[in-house]
Design a protein around this motif. Sequence first.
Motif, PDB file in Angstrom:
ATOM      1  N   THR A  82      -1.976  10.422   1.751  1.00 34.31           N
ATOM      2  CA  THR A  82      -2.986  11.031   0.892  1.00 34.31           C
ATOM      3  C   THR A  82      -3.130  10.250  -0.416  1.00 34.31           C
ATOM      4  OG1 THR A  82      -1.316  12.524   0.031  1.00 34.31           O
ATOM      5  CG2 THR A  82      -2.691  13.350   1.831  1.00 34.31           C
ATOM      6  N   CYS A  83      -2.645   9.012  -0.421  1.00 31.89           N
ATOM      7  CA  CYS A  83      -2.736   8.195  -1.640  1.00 31.89           C
ATOM      8  C   CYS A  83      -3.336   6.833  -1.312  1.00 31.89           C
ATOM      9  CB  CYS A  83      -1.357   8.047  -2.265  1.00 31.89           C
ATOM     10  SG  CYS A  83      -1.335   6.949  -3.693  1.00 31.89           S
ATOM     11  N   THR A  84      -2.575   5.977  -0.614  1.00 31.87           N
ATOM     12  CA  THR A  84      -2.972   4.628  -0.189  1.00 31.87           C
ATOM     13  C   THR A  84      -3.373   3.688  -1.338  1.00 31.87           C
ATOM     14  OG1 THR A  84      -5.315   5.128   0.302  1.00 31.87           O
ATOM     15  CG2 THR A  84      -3.744   5.521   2.079  1.00 31.87           C
ATOM     16  N   VAL A  97       5.361  10.726  -8.243  1.00 32.44           N
ATOM     17  CA  VAL A  97       4.185  11.381  -7.678  1.00 32.44           C
ATOM     18  C   VAL A  97       4.295  11.414  -6.149  1.00 32.44           C
ATOM     19  CG1 VAL A  97       1.665  11.462  -7.632  1.00 32.44           C
ATOM     20  CG2 VAL A  97       2.825  10.507  -9.621  1.00 32.44           C
ATOM     21  N   CYS A  98       4.083  10.280  -5.505  1.00 35.33           N
ATOM     22  CA  CYS A  98       4.017  10.248  -4.038  1.00 35.33           C
ATOM     23  C   CYS A  98       5.398  10.338  -3.402  1.00 35.33           C
ATOM     24  CB  CYS A  98       3.289   8.998  -3.590  1.00 35.33           C
ATOM     25  SG  CYS A  98       1.563   9.045  -4.101  1.00 35.33           S
ATOM     26  N   GLY A  99       6.409   9.742  -4.027  1.00 31.51           N
ATOM     27  CA  GLY A  99       7.753   9.793  -3.476  1.00 31.51           C
ATOM     28  C   GLY A  99       8.276  11.206  -3.405  1.00 31.51           C
ATOM     29  N   TRP A 114       6.434   3.745  -2.413  1.00 26.80           N
ATOM     30  CA  TRP A 114       5.374   4.542  -3.015  1.00 26.80           C
ATOM     31  C   TRP A 114       4.856   3.898  -4.293  1.00 26.80           C
ATOM     32  CZ3 TRP A 114       9.937   7.036  -1.343  1.00 26.80           C
ATOM     33  CH2 TRP A 114       9.759   7.773  -0.157  1.00 26.80           C
ATOM     34  N   CYS A 115       3.588   4.215  -4.601  1.00 29.27           N
ATOM     35  CA  CYS A 115       3.005   3.684  -5.832  1.00 29.27           C
ATOM     36  C   CYS A 115       3.787   4.192  -7.025  1.00 29.27           C
ATOM     37  CB  CYS A 115       1.533   4.084  -5.915  1.00 29.27           C
ATOM     38  SG  CYS A 115       1.245   5.837  -6.172  1.00 29.27           S
ATOM     39  N   ALA A 116       4.212   5.474  -6.975  1.00 32.00           N
ATOM     40  CA  ALA A 116       5.013   6.056  -8.045  1.00 32.00           C
ATOM     41  C   ALA A 116       5.948   7.083  -7.427  1.00 32.00           C
ATOM     42  CB  ALA A 116       4.125   6.715  -9.093  1.00 32.00           C
ATOM     43  N   GLU A 127       0.876  -1.164   0.000  1.00 32.47           N
ATOM     44  CA  GLU A 127       0.000   0.000   0.000  1.00 32.47           C
ATOM     45  C   GLU A 127       0.915   1.217   0.000  1.00 32.47           C
ATOM     46  OE1 GLU A 127      -4.049   0.928   2.292  1.00 32.47           O
ATOM     47  OE2 GLU A 127      -2.319   0.922   3.606  1.00 32.47           O
ATOM     48  N   CYS A 128       0.627   2.185  -0.848  1.00 35.35           N
ATOM     49  CA  CYS A 128       1.474   3.380  -0.949  1.00 35.35           C
ATOM     50  C   CYS A 128       1.610   4.042   0.421  1.00 35.35           C
ATOM     51  CB  CYS A 128       0.888   4.363  -1.957  1.00 35.35           C
ATOM     52  SG  CYS A 128       1.914   5.838  -2.162  1.00 35.35           S
ATOM     53  N   ALA A 129       2.842   4.412   0.763  1.00 37.04           N
ATOM     54  CA  ALA A 129       3.139   4.970   2.093  1.00 37.04           C
ATOM     55  C   ALA A 129       2.614   6.390   2.271  1.00 37.04           C
ATOM     56  CB  ALA A 129       4.643   4.939   2.334  1.00 37.04           C
TER      57      ALA A 129
HETATM   58 ZN    ZN Z   1       0.899   6.812  -3.987  1.00 38.99          ZN
END
Ligand code: ZN
Length: 188
Positions: free
Chosen positions: A150-152, A171-173, A166-168, A145-147
């Motif tokens: 605000t994404c998850t 973006v999230c990183g 992170w998922c990407a 699950e993305c860390a």
């Molecule tokens: Zn994410």
Amino acid sequence: MLHDAAAFRFVGGRVSVDFTATHGLRWRDPGVERIPAPADLARWFIAAGLTDSTVPDSASTLRGAHELREALYRLMRGRVLGAPVDRRAVEVVNRWAAKAPPAVQLTADGKAKRHGAPTAGSLLALVARDGVDLLGGPHADRLRECASHTCTLLYLDTSRAGSRRWCAMQVCGSRDKMTRYRRRATAR
Ligand SMILES: [Zn+2]
């Protein structure tokens, strides 16, 4: 890189994981429904590369799609958390996986080709089968699950070390890095 909240996200690494991302921002209540209408589901099938053409769709198929998606999500997230397997979700996924996926054939010059235009139901069967293959196979323990709080979004960690957070990253990183940088700057 900013994303329109309603835009489809393809960061899962598998079609069944990407399908769970059609319900976005789950940490909010409510989250964002990215396939609110049958036409959106048809659009997702094309964006996911499952078909070139718009599938004929119906409201009942959309309800089934939402049910399959939530079942896949519960099983995948349960796997991430090490929770017991949700039996009802298993039943839903199995029901879809038992349906026929689109027929394929070889052309005269030896290329793979879909036989006829697929239906929404057959494409959902394809997604469900991918979920069974993933959840029941050796890669299930790479579900994450993305860390970012605000994404998850869920994704499959295919990094060699299995330490992707992170998922990407783009973006999230980078958003996470920026937040930490700002926090440090404010503290000074
Ligand atoms: Zn994410």
